[in-house]
Design a protein around this motif. Structure first.
Motif, PDB file in Angstrom:
ATOM      1  N   PRO A 448      29.110  69.952 -23.288  1.00 35.76           N
ATOM      2  CA  PRO A 448      28.683  68.926 -24.251  1.00 35.76           C
ATOM      3  C   PRO A 448      27.186  68.682 -24.056  1.00 35.76           C
ATOM      4  O   PRO A 448      26.747  68.271 -22.979  1.00 35.76           O
ATOM      5  CB  PRO A 448      29.500  67.695 -23.851  1.00 35.76           C
ATOM      6  N   ALA A 449      26.393  69.000 -25.060  1.00 35.00           N
ATOM      7  CA  ALA A 449      24.949  68.931 -24.876  1.00 35.00           C
ATOM      8  C   ALA A 449      24.246  68.734 -26.210  1.00 35.00           C
ATOM      9  O   ALA A 449      24.771  69.075 -27.276  1.00 35.00           O
ATOM     10  CB  ALA A 449      24.451  70.209 -24.211  1.00 35.00           C
ATOM     11  N   ALA A 450      23.039  68.212 -26.127  1.00 34.15           N
ATOM     12  CA  ALA A 450      22.164  68.139 -27.296  1.00 34.15           C
ATOM     13  C   ALA A 450      21.371  69.435 -27.367  1.00 34.15           C
ATOM     14  O   ALA A 450      20.965  69.989 -26.335  1.00 34.15           O
ATOM     15  CB  ALA A 450      21.223  66.948 -27.163  1.00 34.15           C
ATOM     16  N   CYS A 451      21.151  69.939 -28.565  1.00 38.53           N
ATOM     17  CA  CYS A 451      20.418  71.195 -28.743  1.00 38.53           C
ATOM     18  C   CYS A 451      19.206  70.975 -29.638  1.00 38.53           C
ATOM     19  O   CYS A 451      19.322  70.395 -30.726  1.00 38.53           O
ATOM     20  CB  CYS A 451      21.315  72.261 -29.366  1.00 38.53           C
ATOM     21  N   ILE A 452      18.054  71.439 -29.182  1.00 36.79           N
ATOM     22  CA  ILE A 452      16.823  71.359 -29.963  1.00 36.79           C
ATOM     23  C   ILE A 452      16.132  72.715 -29.907  1.00 36.79           C
ATOM     24  O   ILE A 452      16.009  73.315 -28.837  1.00 36.79           O
ATOM     25  CB  ILE A 452      15.863  70.273 -29.425  1.00 36.79           C
ATOM     26  N   SER A 453      15.677  73.183 -31.072  1.00 28.33           N
ATOM     27  CA  SER A 453      14.899  74.417 -31.136  1.00 28.33           C
ATOM     28  C   SER A 453      13.459  74.068 -31.481  1.00 28.33           C
ATOM     29  O   SER A 453      13.201  73.232 -32.351  1.00 28.33           O
ATOM     30  CB  SER A 453      15.479  75.375 -32.183  1.00 28.33           C
ATOM     31  N   VAL A 454      12.527  74.706 -30.792  1.00 34.79           N
ATOM     32  CA  VAL A 454      11.105  74.391 -30.936  1.00 34.79           C
ATOM     33  C   VAL A 454      10.357  75.654 -31.355  1.00 34.79           C
ATOM     34  O   VAL A 454      10.341  76.650 -30.614  1.00 34.79           O
ATOM     35  CB  VAL A 454      10.520  73.850 -29.609  1.00 34.79           C
ATOM     36  N   ALA A 455       9.749  75.635 -32.520  1.00 35.94           N
ATOM     37  CA  ALA A 455       8.990  76.785 -33.004  1.00 35.94           C
ATOM     38  C   ALA A 455       7.784  77.046 -32.114  1.00 35.94           C
ATOM     39  O   ALA A 455       7.263  76.133 -31.467  1.00 35.94           O
ATOM     40  CB  ALA A 455       8.533  76.548 -34.441  1.00 35.94           C
ATOM     41  N   LYS A 456       7.333  78.290 -32.090  1.00 37.35           N
ATOM     42  CA  LYS A 456       6.213  78.651 -31.216  1.00 37.35           C
ATOM     43  C   LYS A 456       4.908  77.971 -31.637  1.00 37.35           C
ATOM     44  O   LYS A 456       3.965  77.886 -30.844  1.00 37.35           O
ATOM     45  CB  LYS A 456       6.033  80.166 -31.170  1.00 37.35           C
ATOM     46  N   ASP A 457       4.855  77.478 -32.874  1.00 38.59           N
ATOM     47  CA  ASP A 457       3.659  76.783 -33.361  1.00 38.59           C
ATOM     48  C   ASP A 457       3.927  75.305 -33.615  1.00 38.59           C
ATOM     49  O   ASP A 457       3.275  74.673 -34.452  1.00 38.59           O
ATOM     50  CB  ASP A 457       3.143  77.449 -34.635  1.00 38.59           C
ATOM     51  N   ALA A 458       4.901  74.725 -32.893  1.00 37.19           N
ATOM     52  CA  ALA A 458       5.243  73.310 -33.077  1.00 37.19           C
ATOM     53  C   ALA A 458       4.017  72.420 -32.826  1.00 37.19           C
ATOM     54  O   ALA A 458       3.212  72.685 -31.937  1.00 37.19           O
ATOM     55  CB  ALA A 458       6.376  72.929 -32.129  1.00 37.19           C
ATOM     56  N   ASP A 459       3.905  71.329 -33.607  1.00 34.99           N
ATOM     57  CA  ASP A 459       2.749  70.452 -33.448  1.00 34.99           C
ATOM     58  C   ASP A 459       2.939  69.511 -32.257  1.00 34.99           C
ATOM     59  O   ASP A 459       4.027  69.383 -31.696  1.00 34.99           O
ATOM     60  CB  ASP A 459       2.479  69.659 -34.730  1.00 34.99           C
ATOM     61  N   GLN A 460       1.859  68.833 -31.899  1.00 36.51           N
ATOM     62  CA  GLN A 460       1.873  67.968 -30.725  1.00 36.51           C
ATOM     63  C   GLN A 460       2.833  66.806 -30.893  1.00 36.51           C
ATOM     64  O   GLN A 460       3.457  66.350 -29.918  1.00 36.51           O
ATOM     65  CB  GLN A 460       0.463  67.445 -30.447  1.00 36.51           C
ATOM     66  N   LYS A 461       2.995  66.326 -32.111  1.00 35.15           N
ATOM     67  CA  LYS A 461       3.915  65.210 -32.360  1.00 35.15           C
ATOM     68  C   LYS A 461       5.340  65.604 -31.985  1.00 35.15           C
ATOM     69  O   LYS A 461       6.071  64.821 -31.358  1.00 35.15           O
ATOM     70  CB  LYS A 461       3.844  64.795 -33.833  1.00 35.15           C
ATOM     71  N   THR A 462       5.744  66.825 -32.344  1.00 39.33           N
ATOM     72  CA  THR A 462       7.084  67.317 -32.015  1.00 39.33           C
ATOM     73  C   THR A 462       7.253  67.415 -30.496  1.00 39.33           C
ATOM     74  O   THR A 462       8.280  67.017 -29.941  1.00 39.33           O
ATOM     75  CB  THR A 462       7.322  68.701 -32.657  1.00 39.33           C
ATOM     76  N   VAL A 463       6.245  67.929 -29.839  1.00 35.23           N
ATOM     77  CA  VAL A 463       6.290  68.074 -28.387  1.00 35.23           C
ATOM     78  C   VAL A 463       6.371  66.712 -27.705  1.00 35.23           C
ATOM     79  O   VAL A 463       7.163  66.496 -26.779  1.00 35.23           O
ATOM     80  CB  VAL A 463       5.063  68.875 -27.886  1.00 35.23           C
TER      81      VAL A 463
END
Length: 575
Positions: A448-463
């Motif tokens: 049971p887990a939360a899953c998040i995918s982060v694009a290689k060009d994700a912006d600083q706000k996402t990070v």
């Protein structure tokens, strides 16, 4: 005797004959001579064919012409006419689909007196060149595997698939010893930096292919592993001593030659310690091709040039001149000759001027014909088109790809506790992709887990948003993905995503699976401080599934690093 009894008798007779035929086939296969033995034995078929050839056709046997089944019909027709008009000895296939490619090959071969030797660069399988076909792991991935029988099996599977597609020769394996992390052209295509490991795996790969009836070629002689220049775009220079080259770079080539490989490809490199001629590529060097490879090492198989359209050769030598120099150097076949008529004329002129003897050309022509005889081209059959794509995607390839990915899995930092406990709150991150991954799916089906995918060009706000959530989780399982078709030494993530990796490690909650080139770890300082660290060498559905199994304790890793990444992680490590 009743009708029924006659039927039974017929069935028994058929069964006996089938068993006898199968046994006879097995005997023929087991007794088949190696390609070098056939070349040296000079089969009668070779002489009978050779005597009927015109002088120009004998020269044409030494050239390999490229075809692309994804080009326009007009372009393909033009190449077909050229190959048939001059009766070229070889073809190298590139982009396209298996059916289109097979139809093109059938069309070309139908107009040739002597079937062409059909080749391709398929280092990781037909999928390297043709769509809708199987790809196997890159050689760096294979370099981590401890069971070389799996690599032999891969070679056998490749042989069956290549032959089914109408291809008789693979320009593989790469046996360059890659000991330069900045190498832009070999890198992940090498088994690694340990010359013994490279040789053992190269032999297993080669034997699998040749035992399956596919001619193999070791490349790129005398060794392209320690250079920072790509010979596709310039002429690399190797400033090493003869002793260093003999004991390191050439070692795998010597071992594969002793083991019976049928072909060796020569690289475009300037090597002053072997030939001091300024700006001369090794492909055009008689001291390297003839004196070292043929005479000193004693290679009796086919010697191929690397592609003759590469900047490493044409930068300093016009194409017609290069063709003559390659022939004079001792090469048996010239790959990727773009102007076939000009090249043939240039060699004819060189013969008239006594730069090269007609006897030498004739001997090389006979050697090519002997290889074709070994491959069964004296009884050529066109590619059978029905069910071709299906046949090229067998279930056993899926099984083997799974085994290979799992066997390559390497532990660099072993967790001191169970990664997932019942009460743990877990976040599963996939970095380098904006989509949910098989890695996440495999884990979240059990955890049971939360899953998040982060694009290689994700912006600083996402990070920043992800970093703010870290306090809500006990453990963060991270997949570092490289979705590029060919994984490089440095990830193409932006600075924000790199800073996220640093923050994750510093959180003390990170367990990291690297599904990318092992060298990329060198660009992730501090990653050795993660709670768990594994490398899978590339991103594929097989490595993602293997990575999930490791996290879930369903797979014990056995892989060893085939290259040195940094002072912390050195070649041969693996827990």
């Amino acid at each position: 005797m009743t009708y029924t009894n006659k039927s039974c008798f017929s069935l028994i007779l058929i069964a006996i004959l089938s068993i006898s035929f199968a046994n006879a086939q097995t005997a023929v296969i087991s007794e088949k001579k190696g390609v070098i033995s056939v070349i040296e034995s000079k089969p009668k078929w070779v002489d009978s064919v050779f005597k009927k050839m015109k002088r120009k056709e004998r020269i044409a046997q030494l050239f390999i012409v490229p075809i692309y089944s994804n080009q326009s019909k007009e372009k393909q027709d033009s190449i077909t006419q050229l190959i048939q008009k001059y009766q070229a000895g070889g073809i190298i296939t590139f982009q396209g689909g298996p059916v289109r490619n097979a139809l093109s090959l059938n069309n070309i071969q139908a107009g040739l007196k002597i079937p062409a030797l059909v080749t391709t660069d398929g280092e990781w399988g037909l999928g390297m060149r043709l769509d809708s076909t199987v790809s196997y792991p890159f050689q760096m991935t294979l370099g981590a595997i401890q069971n070389n029988e799996l690599i032999y099996e891969m070679g056998q599977q490749m042989a069956a698939q290549f032959k089914r597609a109408g291809i008789q020769m693979n320009f593989a394996p790469v046996v360059d010893v890659n000991n330069n992390i900045k190498n832009p052209v070999i890198n992940f295509r090498s088994f690694g930096e340990n010359k013994y490991n490279v040789a053992r795996k190269g032999i297993a790969f080669m034997k699998g292919m040749q035992d399956g009836g596919l001619l193999a070629t070791a490349k790129h002689f005398p060794g392209h592993g320690d250079t920072e220049t790509d010979s596709h775009y310039d002429l690399p220079q190797l400033n090493f001593t003869r002793e260093r080259l003999d004991t390191l770079e050439m070692y795998p080539f010597r071992q594969l030659i002793q083991s019976g490989i049928g072909g060796v490809m020569v690289a475009h490199m300037n090597i002053p310690s072997l030939d001091s001629t300024k700006n001369l590529p090794s492909t055009l060097s008689k001291p390297i091709v003839t004196a070292i490879l043929k005479d000193s090492i004693g290679f009796k198989g086919l010697v191929f040039t690397d592609a003759m359209n590469m900047k490493g050769v044409v930068k300093y030598h016009p194409k017609g001149e290069a063709a003559v120099m390659a022939a004079m150097a001792g090469n048996d076949m010239l790959e990727m000759v773009e102007n076939l008529p000009e090249s043939i004329k240039a060699v004819q002129k060189a013969i008239r001027k006594n730069k090269i003897s007609r006897k030498e050309i004739n001997e090389r022509c006979k050697k090519v014909l002997a290889a074709k005889y070994w491959l069964g081209l004296n009884h050529y059959q066109p590619v059978y088109i029905p069910n071709l794509t299906q046949d090229l995607n067998p279930d056993d390839a899926i099984v083997l790809n799974t085994k290979l990915a799992e066997a390559a899995a390497t532990t660099l930092v072993k967790p001191t506790d169970s990664i997932v406990k019942v009460k743990d709150k877990v976040l599963i991150l996939s970095l380098g992709t904006g989509e949910n991954t098989l890695f996440q799916q495999g884990l979240s089906a059990t955890i049971p887990a939360a899953c998040i995918s982060v694009a290689k060009d994700a912006d600083q706000k996402t990070v920043d948003n992800i970093c703010s959530q870290l306090k809500n989780f006990d453990k963060v399982i991270i997949g570092i993905h490289d979705k590029r078709p060919r994984p490089r030494s440095v990830l193409d993530y932006n600075s924000s995503v790199f800073s996220l990796i640093t923050a994750l490690v510093q959180s003390g909650k990170a367990y990291i699976s690297v599904m990318a080139n092992a060298y990329t770890i060198a660009g992730l300082p501090g990653i050795e401080k993660s709670n768990g660290l594994w490398v899978f060498y590339e991103d594929s559905k097989y490595t993602e599934q293997a990575a999930a199994k490791v996290i879930l304790h369903q797979l014990t890793t056995t892989g060893k690093l085939p290259v040195t990444i940094n002072p912390t992680f050195k070649e041969g490590q693996g827990l």
